[in-house]
Design an enzyme around this catalytic site. Structure first.
Site, PDB file in Angstrom:
ATOM      1  N   ASP A   8       0.875  -1.158   0.000  1.00  0.00           N
ATOM      2  CA  ASP A   8       0.000   0.000   0.000  1.00  0.00           C
ATOM      3  C   ASP A   8       0.929   1.230   0.000  1.00  0.00           C
ATOM      4  O   ASP A   8       2.138   1.093   0.232  1.00  0.00           O
ATOM      5  CB  ASP A   8      -0.884  -0.053   1.250  1.00  0.00           C
ATOM      6  N   ASP A  10      -0.125   5.120   1.055  1.00  0.00           N
ATOM      7  CA  ASP A  10      -0.384   6.047   2.163  1.00  0.00           C
ATOM      8  C   ASP A  10      -0.283   5.344   3.511  1.00  0.00           C
ATOM      9  O   ASP A  10      -0.889   4.285   3.714  1.00  0.00           O
ATOM     10  CB  ASP A  10      -1.792   6.650   2.035  1.00  0.00           C
ATOM     11  N   ASP A  19      -3.344  12.413   0.236  1.00  0.00           N
ATOM     12  CA  ASP A  19      -4.536  13.209  -0.101  1.00  0.00           C
ATOM     13  C   ASP A  19      -4.863  14.252   0.965  1.00  0.00           C
ATOM     14  O   ASP A  19      -5.431  15.303   0.646  1.00  0.00           O
ATOM     15  CB  ASP A  19      -5.750  12.297  -0.300  1.00  0.00           C
ATOM     16  N   ASP A  99      -4.871   3.748  -3.369  1.00  0.00           N
ATOM     17  CA  ASP A  99      -6.009   4.607  -3.699  1.00  0.00           C
ATOM     18  C   ASP A  99      -5.594   6.083  -3.757  1.00  0.00           C
ATOM     19  O   ASP A  99      -6.444   6.955  -3.815  1.00  0.00           O
ATOM     20  CB  ASP A  99      -7.131   4.400  -2.662  1.00  0.00           C
ATOM     21  N   ASP A 179      -1.846  -0.901   5.689  1.00  0.00           N
ATOM     22  CA  ASP A 179      -2.313  -0.384   6.985  1.00  0.00           C
ATOM     23  C   ASP A 179      -3.817  -0.164   7.049  1.00  0.00           C
ATOM     24  O   ASP A 179      -4.383  -0.121   8.134  1.00  0.00           O
ATOM     25  CB  ASP A 179      -1.649   0.967   7.284  1.00  0.00           C
TER      26      ASP A 179
END
Ligand SMILES: [Mg+2]
Ligand SMILES: [Zn+2]
EC number: 3.1.3.74
Length: 241
Positions: A8, A10, A19, A99, A179
């Site tokens: 992942d 972030d 973001d 994402d 996470d």
């Protein structure tokens, strides 16, 4: 045969959320209330589209956003971990499923010189348009009911592993390092040989703990971590087997 490492981005590779980090570029480092309140659950990409439009309208330029983004700290031990993977690239394939968006991830990997560590990055495609606004599109559409409508990380992972298999690449195991809430879906589909590596104290670890207490079955082993250095130790153990 190689091990597949899935990251992942972030709060896993970097120690914050890209973001929300970008909001520091906004006037007074915050968004207007109406914009803040316009987020609807499951529609994060659309929300970020409005945030980027707002930043563009406020005159925030590409280089300013880039400067903010590359000032984001890496998670403890992550730089060491990515260097370790690079030194052992004959044993690992390595992908990001995130994402966030392609522009932010490119900036961060380029600034730290980590592009070569990753074989592929799967994320929402983004670009600056002719008026200097950052625009972002959803990665794909899918029918998983557990995930936000723009991205099911499990669908991405299953597709990637399937395509690799068609090319003759078969992984001994998958190690998934993440996470967040949107890492739960891919992790619960991992198989017996695979390893889920949730970051300690974050949503993924809490959800896996709850599932374990509820005796919900999960095939993979779970190894939690606080620092990338702990992940190095675990990978060293795996490649010695
Ligand atoms: Mg995350
Ligand atoms: Zn899903």
């Amino acid at each position: 045969m190689k091990i597949l490492l899935v990251f992942d981005f972030d709060n896993t590779i970097i120690d914050d959320n890209s973001d929300t980090w970008i909001v520091q570029c906004a006037p007074e480092k915050k968004l207007p209330i109406e914009l803040q309140d316009s987020y609807k659950k499951g529609f994060w990409t659309e929300f970020m589209g409005r945030v980027f439009k707002y930043l563009g309208d406020e005159g925030v330029r590409e280089d300013e956003m880039k400067r903010a983004m590359i000032s984001m700290p890496f998670t403890p031990g992550m730089v060491e971990l990515l260097n370790f993977i690079r030194e052992n690239k004959n044993k690992f394939d390595c992908i990001i499923i995130s994402d966030s968006n392609s522009v932010f991830i490119d900036w961060v990997l380029e600034a730290a010189n980590f592009h070569d560590v990753f074989d592929q990055v799967f994320t929402n495609p983004a670009a600056f348009d002719s008026s200097g606004h950052l625009t972002v599109e959803k990665y794909h559409t899918h029918s998983c009911t557990r995930c936000p409508q723009n991205l099911c990380k499990n669908v991405v992972l299953v597709e990637f592993v399937g395509e690799q298999l068609q090319q003759g690449v078969n992984y001994t195991r998958i190690v998934y390092i993440g996470d967040g809430g949107n890492d739960v879906c891919p992790v619960t589909f991992l198989k017996k040989n695979d390893v889920a590596m949730p970051r300690k104290g974050y949503a993924l670890q809490k959800t896996l703990y709850r599932m374990c207490q509820n005796l919900e079955p999960m095939e993979s082993s779970v190894v939690s971590w606080s620092s990338g250095v702990e992940i190095i130790s675990y990978l060293q153990f795996l490649i010695k087997e």
